[in-house]
Write a protein that holds these residues in place. Structure first.
Motif, mmCIF file in Angstrom:
data_model
loop_
_atom_site.group_PDB
_atom_site.id
_atom_site.type_symbol
_atom_site.label_atom_id
_atom_site.label_comp_id
_atom_site.label_asym_id
_atom_site.label_seq_id
_atom_site.Cartn_x
_atom_site.Cartn_y
_atom_site.Cartn_z
ATOM 1 N N ARG A 72 45.841 33.214 42.058
ATOM 2 C CA ARG A 72 44.463 33.612 42.336
ATOM 3 C C ARG A 72 44.425 34.844 43.228
ATOM 4 O O ARG A 72 45.084 34.909 44.269
ATOM 5 N N VAL A 73 43.608 35.810 42.804
ATOM 6 C CA VAL A 73 43.531 37.096 43.504
ATOM 7 C C VAL A 73 43.062 36.920 44.939
ATOM 8 O O VAL A 73 43.598 37.543 45.864
ATOM 9 N N VAL A 74 42.071 36.063 45.145
ATOM 10 C CA VAL A 74 41.496 35.901 46.479
ATOM 11 C C VAL A 74 42.527 35.375 47.473
ATOM 12 O O VAL A 74 42.665 35.888 48.587
ATOM 13 N N LEU A 78 44.060 37.126 50.766
ATOM 14 C CA LEU A 78 44.004 36.506 52.094
ATOM 15 C C LEU A 78 45.396 36.425 52.712
ATOM 16 O O LEU A 78 45.574 36.746 53.893
ATOM 17 N N VAL A 79 46.392 36.023 51.936
ATOM 18 C CA VAL A 79 47.760 35.933 52.458
ATOM 19 C C VAL A 79 48.263 37.310 52.884
ATOM 20 O O VAL A 79 48.919 37.457 53.918
ATOM 21 N N THR A 80 47.947 38.331 52.103
ATOM 22 C CA THR A 80 48.341 39.705 52.456
ATOM 23 C C THR A 80 47.716 40.116 53.776
ATOM 24 O O THR A 80 48.375 40.708 54.645
ATOM 25 N N ASN A 81 46.435 39.782 53.956
ATOM 26 C CA ASN A 81 45.749 40.120 55.208
ATOM 27 C C ASN A 81 46.318 39.330 56.384
ATOM 28 O O ASN A 81 46.428 39.856 57.501
ATOM 29 N N ILE A 82 46.674 38.069 56.165
ATOM 30 C CA ILE A 82 47.298 37.275 57.222
ATOM 31 C C ILE A 82 48.620 37.899 57.626
ATOM 32 O O ILE A 82 48.938 38.031 58.821
ATOM 33 N N SER A 83 49.403 38.322 56.636
ATOM 34 C CA SER A 83 50.684 38.974 56.919
ATOM 35 C C SER A 83 50.479 40.249 57.733
ATOM 36 O O SER A 83 51.213 40.516 58.687
ATOM 37 N N ASN A 213 35.881 23.701 35.126
ATOM 38 C CA ASN A 213 37.148 22.969 34.998
ATOM 39 C C ASN A 213 38.350 23.843 35.323
ATOM 40 O O ASN A 213 39.436 23.659 34.777
ATOM 41 N N GLY A 214 38.155 24.815 36.183
ATOM 42 C CA GLY A 214 39.245 25.702 36.571
ATOM 43 C C GLY A 214 38.713 26.879 37.355
ATOM 44 O O GLY A 214 37.495 27.052 37.503
ATOM 45 N N LEU A 215 39.615 27.708 37.834
ATOM 46 C CA LEU A 215 39.219 28.819 38.699
ATOM 47 C C LEU A 215 39.666 30.174 38.163
ATOM 48 O O LEU A 215 39.668 31.165 38.882
ATOM 49 N N ASP A 216 40.020 30.230 36.890
ATOM 50 C CA ASP A 216 40.492 31.468 36.297
ATOM 51 C C ASP A 216 39.363 32.275 35.671
ATOM 52 O O ASP A 216 38.252 31.781 35.461
ATOM 53 N N TRP A 217 39.681 33.523 35.321
ATOM 54 C CA TRP A 217 38.725 34.429 34.673
ATOM 55 C C TRP A 217 38.168 33.809 33.398
ATOM 56 O O TRP A 217 36.962 33.824 33.155
ATOM 57 N N TYR A 218 39.050 33.249 32.578
ATOM 58 C CA TYR A 218 38.604 32.690 31.305
ATOM 59 C C TYR A 218 37.690 31.491 31.516
ATOM 60 O O TYR A 218 36.793 31.247 30.706
ATOM 61 N N TYR A 268 30.537 33.831 45.208
ATOM 62 C CA TYR A 268 31.265 33.453 46.417
ATOM 63 C C TYR A 268 32.552 34.264 46.464
ATOM 64 O O TYR A 268 33.073 34.680 45.444
ATOM 65 N N ASP A 269 33.061 34.449 47.683
ATOM 66 C CA ASP A 269 34.244 35.242 48.045
ATOM 67 C C ASP A 269 33.788 36.589 48.574
ATOM 68 O O ASP A 269 32.714 37.086 48.215
ATOM 69 N N ASN A 270 34.615 37.152 49.437
ATOM 70 C CA ASN A 270 34.248 38.425 50.068
ATOM 71 C C ASN A 270 35.515 39.250 50.264
ATOM 72 O O ASN A 270 36.090 39.297 51.338
ATOM 73 N N ILE A 271 35.955 39.854 49.151
ATOM 74 C CA ILE A 271 37.142 40.698 49.176
ATOM 75 C C ILE A 271 36.767 42.090 48.685
ATOM 76 O O ILE A 271 35.821 42.244 47.908
#
Length: 333
Positions: A72-74, A78-83, A213-218, A268-271
């Protein structure tokens, strides 16, 4: 033999303890002195002896992060920003993409000072251990014994509906998201949407609640096609995530409908990526850089103070208004 702190102290004309404080970014050292020492250390090729430091301080200056998914892109953002935030501190970070129990065992062997855990599933069970754990998740779970940074999903949904209804005049609002009862964060969004609609006495057509039923683009693409099959069409859609909303936008465009003239969408999300989509996307959520900074700051405070006060830190969502939302009178015209 390598360069030591005493070697740097001799050249700099300061005490051993001053060099040690400067290398550890202590505020007790004047900035000019600190910069001079750091410059000397670099020029002399000083390499810190982490093993010796650990023996003295009882710390490794390492934070472990259990990464829930690389898909997931978000979360990747977030992990990149934490790093990036951790790199601003004396700490380093190691990642694990294994299960939580396996990750914790790995981190124990590395003697990490603390662990950041993404808690998005209700069936997560954390055995008691002596490693400080900071959870990024939902604060309402009574069984949590660890401090929590909460992105405040319900407040985000309230802000989204307030904007669509009170400022733009929408009443026929749909929600497209993952309704999985095992994913705490997604359930918070769904419940937050329902509560926000009820707050403004807005009825929800059952057809307007679409489970991806999922969190992907499709998943978003397929779900919006189902939503738009009927004659009763919403004037606005709240998307449950960045990836889902990308699919929603594509599905709407393939139906030859215009955004926002025919349908408004807020996600939702703020990237930062949301500003660069094919339709710049109005979004709601805690900015990812602020969320990362709070997570890292709270983790270090927990490590160094052995406690976090307050134990739950709820963030403040922010709305970014872009081109994907329009007034209902414009749509009606």
């Amino acid at each position: 033999m390598g360069v030591t702190i005493k070697d740097i102290a001799k050249i700099a004309g300061v005490s051993y303890s001053t060099v040690s404080k400067a290398l550890n970014n202590s505020p007790l050292v004047k900035p000019t002195t600190k910069n001079h020492i750091l410059k000397l250390a670099k020029e002399m090729g000083y390499e810190p002896n982490f093993a010796a430091q650990r023996l003295v301080s009882k710390q490794t200056k390492i934070i472990g992060l259990i990464w829930p998914t690389i898909e997931r892109v978000v979360l990747s953002t977030l992990v990149t920003n934490i790093s990036n935030e951790i790199r601003k501190t004396p700490y380093s970070m190691i990642l694990s993409v294994e299960s939580i129990p396996n990750s914790l065992e790995t981190f124990k062997s590395f003697q990490v000072d603390g662990v950041i855990l993404f808690d998005d599933h209700i069936d997560i069970s954390i055995e008691p251990n002596n490693i400080p754990i900071l959870i990024y998740g939902v604060a309402e779970k009574e069984s949590h014994h660890s401090p929590i940074v909460d992105a405040n999903h319900k407040q985000a949904m309230l802000e989204a509906i307030t904007y669509l209804h009170c400022e733009l005049g929408h009443t026929k609002i749909a929600y497209i998201g993952d309704f999985s009862k095992t994913d705490r964060m997604q359930m918070e969004k769904l419940n937050g949407f329902k509560k926000a609609m009820d707050n403004y006495d807005l009825s929800i057509d059952t057809h307007f609640l679409v489970d991806t039923n999922g969190l992907d683009w499709y998943d978003g693409y397929h779900s919006v096609n189902k939503l738009l099959e009927g004659s009763n069409r919403p004037t606005a859609i709240v998307g449950g995530s960045y990836d889902i909303s990308g699919g929603i936008i594509r599905g709407i465009k393939e139906k030859k409908l215009q955004i926002p003239d025919d349908i408004s969408i807020i996600s939702y999300d703020n990237i930062p990526q949301m500003a660069n989509m094919e339709i710049p996307l109005t979004s709601i959520g805690v900015p990812v850089n602020q969320l990362a900074a709070e997570i890292v700051q709270s983790m270090i405070e927990l490590i160094e103070n052995k406690t976090l006060n307050p134990n739950v830190r709820k963030m403040i969502p922010k709305i970014n208004i872009r081109q994907s939302c329009g007034r209902i009178n414009k749509i009606a015209d």
